[in-house]
Design an enzyme around this catalytic site. Structure first.
Site, PDB file in Angstrom:
ATOM      1  N   LYS A 112       0.819  -1.222   0.000  1.00 54.38           N
ATOM      2  CA  LYS A 112       0.000   0.000   0.000  1.00 54.38           C
ATOM      3  C   LYS A 112       0.849   1.266   0.000  1.00 54.38           C
ATOM      4  O   LYS A 112       0.467   2.271  -0.595  1.00 54.38           O
ATOM      5  CB  LYS A 112      -0.971   0.001   1.181  1.00 54.38           C
ATOM      6  CG  LYS A 112      -2.037  -1.074   1.006  1.00 54.38           C
ATOM      7  CD  LYS A 112      -3.312  -0.764   1.741  1.00 54.38           C
ATOM      8  CE  LYS A 112      -4.391  -1.714   1.242  1.00 54.38           C
ATOM      9  NZ  LYS A 112      -5.461  -1.939   2.133  1.00 54.38           N
ATOM     10  N   LYS A 195      -5.918  -9.713  -6.573  1.00 56.01           N
ATOM     11  CA  LYS A 195      -7.011 -10.043  -5.654  1.00 56.01           C
ATOM     12  C   LYS A 195      -8.271  -9.229  -6.000  1.00 56.01           C
ATOM     13  O   LYS A 195      -8.160  -8.056  -6.346  1.00 56.01           O
ATOM     14  CB  LYS A 195      -6.522  -9.656  -4.236  1.00 56.01           C
ATOM     15  CG  LYS A 195      -7.303 -10.235  -3.103  1.00 56.01           C
ATOM     16  CD  LYS A 195      -6.794  -9.664  -1.776  1.00 56.01           C
ATOM     17  CE  LYS A 195      -7.272  -8.257  -1.542  1.00 56.01           C
ATOM     18  NZ  LYS A 195      -7.755  -7.947  -0.190  1.00 56.01           N
ATOM     19  N   LYS A 198     -12.130  -4.083  -3.125  1.00 51.76           N
ATOM     20  CA  LYS A 198     -13.014  -2.920  -3.177  1.00 51.76           C
ATOM     21  C   LYS A 198     -12.318  -1.752  -3.854  1.00 51.76           C
ATOM     22  O   LYS A 198     -12.961  -0.874  -4.408  1.00 51.76           O
ATOM     23  CB  LYS A 198     -13.398  -2.482  -1.757  1.00 51.76           C
ATOM     24  CG  LYS A 198     -14.233  -3.480  -1.019  1.00 51.76           C
ATOM     25  CD  LYS A 198     -14.803  -2.836   0.243  1.00 51.76           C
ATOM     26  CE  LYS A 198     -14.682  -3.726   1.445  1.00 51.76           C
ATOM     27  NZ  LYS A 198     -13.471  -3.512   2.233  1.00 51.76           N
TER      28      LYS A 198
HETATM   29  P1  ADP Z   1     -10.827  -5.264   0.512  1.00 53.66           P
HETATM   30  O1  ADP Z   1      -9.467  -5.894   0.358  1.00 53.66           O
HETATM   31  O2  ADP Z   1     -11.737  -5.597  -0.589  1.00 53.66           O
HETATM   32  O3  ADP Z   1     -10.785  -3.797   0.830  1.00 53.66           O
HETATM   33  P2  ADP Z   1     -11.042  -5.871   3.335  1.00 53.66           P
HETATM   34  O4  ADP Z   1      -9.583  -5.584   3.382  1.00 53.66           O
HETATM   35  O5  ADP Z   1     -11.914  -4.982   4.136  1.00 53.66           O
HETATM   36  O6  ADP Z   1     -11.493  -5.917   1.816  1.00 53.66           O
HETATM   37  O7  ADP Z   1     -11.286  -7.407   3.741  1.00 53.66           O
HETATM   38  C1  ADP Z   1     -12.279  -7.872   4.610  1.00 53.66           C
HETATM   39  C2  ADP Z   1     -12.258  -9.383   4.692  1.00 53.66           C
HETATM   40  O8  ADP Z   1     -12.489  -9.955   3.404  1.00 53.66           O
HETATM   41  C3  ADP Z   1     -10.917  -9.968   5.166  1.00 53.66           C
HETATM   42  O9  ADP Z   1     -11.149 -11.131   5.942  1.00 53.66           O
HETATM   43  C4  ADP Z   1     -10.233 -10.334   3.884  1.00 53.66           C
HETATM   44  O10 ADP Z   1      -9.269 -11.357   4.046  1.00 53.66           O
HETATM   45  C5  ADP Z   1     -11.409 -10.813   3.057  1.00 53.66           C
HETATM   46  N1  ADP Z   1     -11.139 -10.624   1.621  1.00 53.66           N
HETATM   47  C6  ADP Z   1     -10.960  -9.436   0.989  1.00 53.66           C
HETATM   48  N2  ADP Z   1     -10.751  -9.633  -0.329  1.00 53.66           N
HETATM   49  C7  ADP Z   1     -10.795 -10.988  -0.514  1.00 53.66           C
HETATM   50  C8  ADP Z   1     -10.651 -11.825  -1.662  1.00 53.66           C
HETATM   51  N3  ADP Z   1     -10.427 -11.302  -2.862  1.00 53.66           N
HETATM   52  N4  ADP Z   1     -10.761 -13.161  -1.498  1.00 53.66           N
HETATM   53  C9  ADP Z   1     -11.005 -13.703  -0.270  1.00 53.66           C
HETATM   54  N5  ADP Z   1     -11.154 -12.973   0.847  1.00 53.66           N
HETATM   55  C10 ADP Z   1     -11.044 -11.625   0.738  1.00 53.66           C
END
Ligand code: ADP
Ligand code: TRP
Length: 350
Positions: A112, A195, A198
């Site tokens: 990041k 990955k 969001k």
């Molecule tokens: P993002 O990365 O989309 O901003 P968050 O960091 O808030 O989402 O992640 C919230 C939860 O969702 C965590 O437990 C994270 O490991 C899971 N998560 C986020 N993206 C994925 C993904 N692409 N595949 C599986 N789990 C995910």
């Protein structure tokens, strides 16, 4: 005592990766645990201010997503991180025993911060300390998350162990990361090596829980694949990340292993597979999106759930925080206060 804690940042559209990697496991654990706490980690969202749009609205959307996916607010505590001040208080205390080297090694920080390390904010570096505090303040024993959070959970265990040793008290249990199922890492629909997230600028990269049936169908139709048929075994998909990802999504949504899915579709082309996948995604995701829309119409009801949640979370967190303050040796606000004298002072200024 088996206590679950997990959380998601309210930074944007909640997507299939969040649902399959995290929430689906929360739901399957809900009945087996003594206590379940599901947090909307809004303070963590502030570490990437560029992703923060409409925090209030997104916080309610996340609460609606938790409930619509199957978290029962009468059984589990749903709450907002910033409504429980003990998270940040414990985070500060933990930061005073955290070696900087551990934080500098965190992959998420390195990704990041990118090349701008010197300009990255302190919050981004300290992110794992706040996450450890989120977990340890409740003495959580199980933390169900996606694969990308593995390193943060190892950090949490290390810091819990360090605190226990430093203060010679076994106060924090070392939480078990629960990273399981075929969907611990759902990839972008446009790039099988990134990955699903969001923060991806392309909406076609992800399936959002609030997408309508037509949008879901369009996104799956446009998802990147290849011209080869599906193999009979998942190991033959290793060099085909986009194809592998779609098989994993099918497996996770249908409750099968990726190998079982390959067996069923062996020899089929993606044009056929995508049609079945669309039907499955629409059947599983559309009802969640519709329920979210319904819940979001009554903000008062959602806020009521969050308010009840914060009361329960605060009670538990404050009990543990008092133990921590004692252990580190802070003076209690009323320690040594002569009650009679205090009442006299209060009366004289009333
Ligand atoms: P993002 O990365 O989309 O901003 P968050 O960091 O808030 O989402 O992640 C919230 C939860 O969702 C965590 O437990 C994270 O490991 C899971 N998560 C986020 N993206 C994925 C993904 N692409 N595949 C599986 N789990 C995910
Ligand atoms: N860091 C997690 C993520 O980016 C979100 C999070 C914050 C979390 N605090 C947590 C997850 C506590 C589990 C437990 O996905």
């Amino acid at each position: 005592m088996k206590r679950v804690l997990s959380g998601i940042r309210p930074t944007g559209d909640i997507h299939l990766g969040n649902y399959l990697g995290a929430i689906q496991n929360w739901i399957s654990m809900q009945d087996q645990m003594d206590e379940n706490l599901f947090c909307i980690v809004d303070l963590h969202a502030l570490t990437t201010l560029e992703d923060v749009k409409n925090l209030v609205g997104n916080t309610r959307i996340m609460a609606a997503a938790y409930i619509a996916s199957g978290i029962n607010p009468d059984q589990s505590t749903i709450f907002v991180q910033s409504h429980v001040p003990a998270h940040t208080e414990l985070s500060w205390i933990l930061s005073c025993i955290t070696p900087m080297g551990w934080l500098n090694r965190m992959t998420q920080f390195k990704e990041k911060a990118g090349k701008q390390r010197e300009n990255a904010c302190l919050g981004l570096l300290a992110y794992p300390v706040l996450m450890a505090a989120d977990i340890l303040i409740y003495k959580a024993t199980h933390v169900p998350v996606g694969d990308d959070q593995k390193q943060h959970l190892e950090f949490t265990r290390d810091i819990a162990g360090m605190f226990n040793r430093e203060f010679k008290k076994d106060i924090f249990p070392l939480p078990d990361p629960i990273i399981k199922g075929p969907a611990t890492r759902i990839m972008s629909l446009r790039d099988g090596t990134a990955k699903m997230s969001k923060s991806d600028t392309s909406d076609y990269s992800r399936i959002n829980l609030m997408d309508d049936a037509d949008t879901l169908a369009l996104k799956i139709r446009k998802a990147k694949t290849d011209a080869d048929p599906l193999p009979a075994q998942v190991k033959d998909l290793e060099a085909r990340p986009e194809a592998h990802n779609l098989v994993n999504i099918y497996a996770a949504l249908s409750g099968q292993t990726a190998d079982q899915v390959c067996k069923t579709f062996a020899g089929s082309y993606f044009s056929t597979f995508k049609k079945d996948l669309t039907d499955l995604v629409v059947a599983k995701i559309s009802p969640i999106g519709q329920e979210m829309q319904r819940l979001l119409k009554d903000k008062g009801e959602l806020d009521q759930v969050l308010s009840r949640g914060s009361m329960r979370a605060n009670t538990l967190a404050e009990t543990h925080m008092q133990e921590v303050r004692d252990i580190v040796g802070l003076l209690k606000p009323d320690e040594g206060v002569n009650r009679t004298r205090q009442m006299d002072v209060l009366k004289s200024i009333a």
